[in-house]
Design an enzyme around this catalytic site. Structure first.
Site, PDB file in Angstrom:
ATOM      1  N   GLY A 111      -8.592   9.655   9.044  1.00 38.48           N
ATOM      2  CA  GLY A 111      -8.993   9.854  10.433  1.00 38.48           C
ATOM      3  C   GLY A 111     -10.045  10.914  10.661  1.00 38.48           C
ATOM      4  O   GLY A 111     -10.440  11.158  11.807  1.00 38.48           O
ATOM      5  N   ALA A 167      -9.719   5.676   3.566  1.00 37.99           N
ATOM      6  CA  ALA A 167      -9.596   6.860   4.432  1.00 37.99           C
ATOM      7  C   ALA A 167     -10.843   7.722   4.426  1.00 37.99           C
ATOM      8  O   ALA A 167     -11.478   7.939   3.393  1.00 37.99           O
ATOM      9  CB  ALA A 167      -8.381   7.712   4.067  1.00 37.99           C
ATOM     10  N   GLY A 168     -11.174   8.225   5.613  1.00 31.95           N
ATOM     11  CA  GLY A 168     -12.254   9.184   5.778  1.00 31.95           C
ATOM     12  C   GLY A 168     -13.587   8.610   6.182  1.00 31.95           C
ATOM     13  O   GLY A 168     -14.526   9.347   6.482  1.00 31.95           O
ATOM     14  N   ASN A 187      -9.522   2.173   9.363  1.00 29.31           N
ATOM     15  CA  ASN A 187      -8.812   1.823  10.585  1.00 29.31           C
ATOM     16  C   ASN A 187      -9.418   2.541  11.787  1.00 29.31           C
ATOM     17  O   ASN A 187      -9.992   1.930  12.682  1.00 29.31           O
ATOM     18  CB  ASN A 187      -7.336   2.179  10.437  1.00 29.31           C
ATOM     19  CG  ASN A 187      -6.461   1.684  11.590  1.00 29.31           C
ATOM     20  OD1 ASN A 187      -5.258   1.582  11.445  1.00 29.31           O
ATOM     21  ND2 ASN A 187      -7.015   1.361  12.740  1.00 29.31           N
ATOM     22  N   THR A 188      -9.324   3.873  11.784  1.00 27.00           N
ATOM     23  CA  THR A 188      -9.681   4.660  12.961  1.00 27.00           C
ATOM     24  C   THR A 188     -11.122   4.439  13.405  1.00 27.00           C
ATOM     25  O   THR A 188     -11.403   4.360  14.609  1.00 27.00           O
ATOM     26  CB  THR A 188      -9.446   6.155  12.684  1.00 27.00           C
ATOM     27  OG1 THR A 188      -8.118   6.342  12.189  1.00 27.00           O
ATOM     28  CG2 THR A 188      -9.624   6.974  13.939  1.00 27.00           C
ATOM     29  N   LYS A 205       0.875  -1.168   0.000  1.00 27.10           N
ATOM     30  CA  LYS A 205       0.000   0.000   0.000  1.00 27.10           C
ATOM     31  C   LYS A 205       0.914   1.220   0.000  1.00 27.10           C
ATOM     32  O   LYS A 205       1.619   1.484   0.974  1.00 27.10           O
ATOM     33  CB  LYS A 205      -0.913   0.014   1.220  1.00 27.10           C
ATOM     34  CG  LYS A 205      -1.836   1.228   1.249  1.00 27.10           C
ATOM     35  CD  LYS A 205      -2.580   1.349   2.568  1.00 27.10           C
ATOM     36  CE  LYS A 205      -3.299   2.690   2.630  1.00 27.10           C
ATOM     37  NZ  LYS A 205      -3.881   2.943   3.970  1.00 27.10           N
TER      38      LYS A 205
END
Length: 258
Positions: free
Chosen positions: A158, A185-186, A207-208, A97
């Protein structure tokens, strides 16, 4: 079934491995989400053979998933290429990645350094998953560089803001119908995942939103269900929004009372 560089995976949910309260919660979340791919940072793993890094790697291996190393924290093509080569030696995979950060506040990728790194890594036999913005021209350049998968963001890393520009995401899907597209992301809520999957995206990586949830295990399960619902809805063929009302019960054939 989703094919990524010739490898078939059953889950369309890719999960990051940072920020979890404990390794056990990470393991439980991965199982609850039924993920087939976990992203792993070289810095997180610790290539120096430290005990904590060895335990973390052992946990990942026990889950029996595909590992997608990343170049998180790199700010130049040179650093990203070096990190990718170290990751290939450590994790024994050509998958990478590719992250090349251009702005420290927004964590927006540097498009010029990203394309440069992608071209060199693809030429060196890597199978590159580039973290990118939702820019159409950047997508074209990455495909020209040899990438066979694209990973556009829907909002900054995040931020949990969800899809900020659905039109741009829809444009990417329309231009590249045969290319695996993974939103990276986001995403902050399961409904965000459903939204991008309804646009026809092939998978999501986050992830977050799971790691920092009050209950990461339950949140992973919620995202799994949301992703599956969005995919099924897309395949079923959804009605497009209209600016006028249409009765669900036809008027023709109704009884007339006088």
């Amino acid at each position: 079934m989703l094919s990524l560089y010739g490898k078939d995976v059953t889950s369309r949910f890719l999960l990051g491995t940072a920020q979890y309260p404990s390794p056990q919660i990470l393991s439980d979340a991965a199982k609850a989400g039924e993920v087939d791919i976990l992203t792993v940072s070289l810095r997180r793993e610790s290539a120096g053979g430290q005990q904590s890094g060895q335990k973390f790697w052992s946990l990942i291996q026990d889950l029996g998933v595909h590992v997608l190393p990343n170049t998180a924290g790199c700010h130049s093509a040179r650093d990203a290429i070096l990190t990718a080569k170290m990751a290939r030696d450590l994790f024994k995979t050509n998958w990478i990645k590719l992250e090349v950060i251009g702005n420290s506040d927004t964590l927006q990728p540097d498009p010029f350094q990203l394309v440069e790194a992608a071209a060199e890594l693809c030429a060196d036999g890597f199978e590159v998953f580039p973290y990118m913005t939702d820019d159409l021209v950047l997508a074209e350049r990455l495909l020209e560089a040899g990438c066979q998968v694209l990973m556009p963001w829907c909002a900054p890393i995040g931020s949990a803001a969800g899809p900020l520009n659905p039109t741009a995401l829809r444009t990417l899907r329309g231009y590249f119908p045969g290319i695996p597209l993974i939103v990276d992301a986001g995403l902050g809520r399961p409904s965000h995942a459903t939204t991008v999957m309804e646009l026809g995206y092939d998978a999501v990586l986050l992830n977050t939103a799971v790691a920092k949830a009050g209950d990461p295990v339950s949140m992973a399960r919620a995202f799994r269900n949301a992703i599956e619902a969005g995919r099924e809805g897309y395949l079923a063929g959804m009605l497009e929004p209209r600016d006028f009302a249409t009765p669900s019960t036809p008027l023709i054939g109704q009884a007339v009372f006088s």
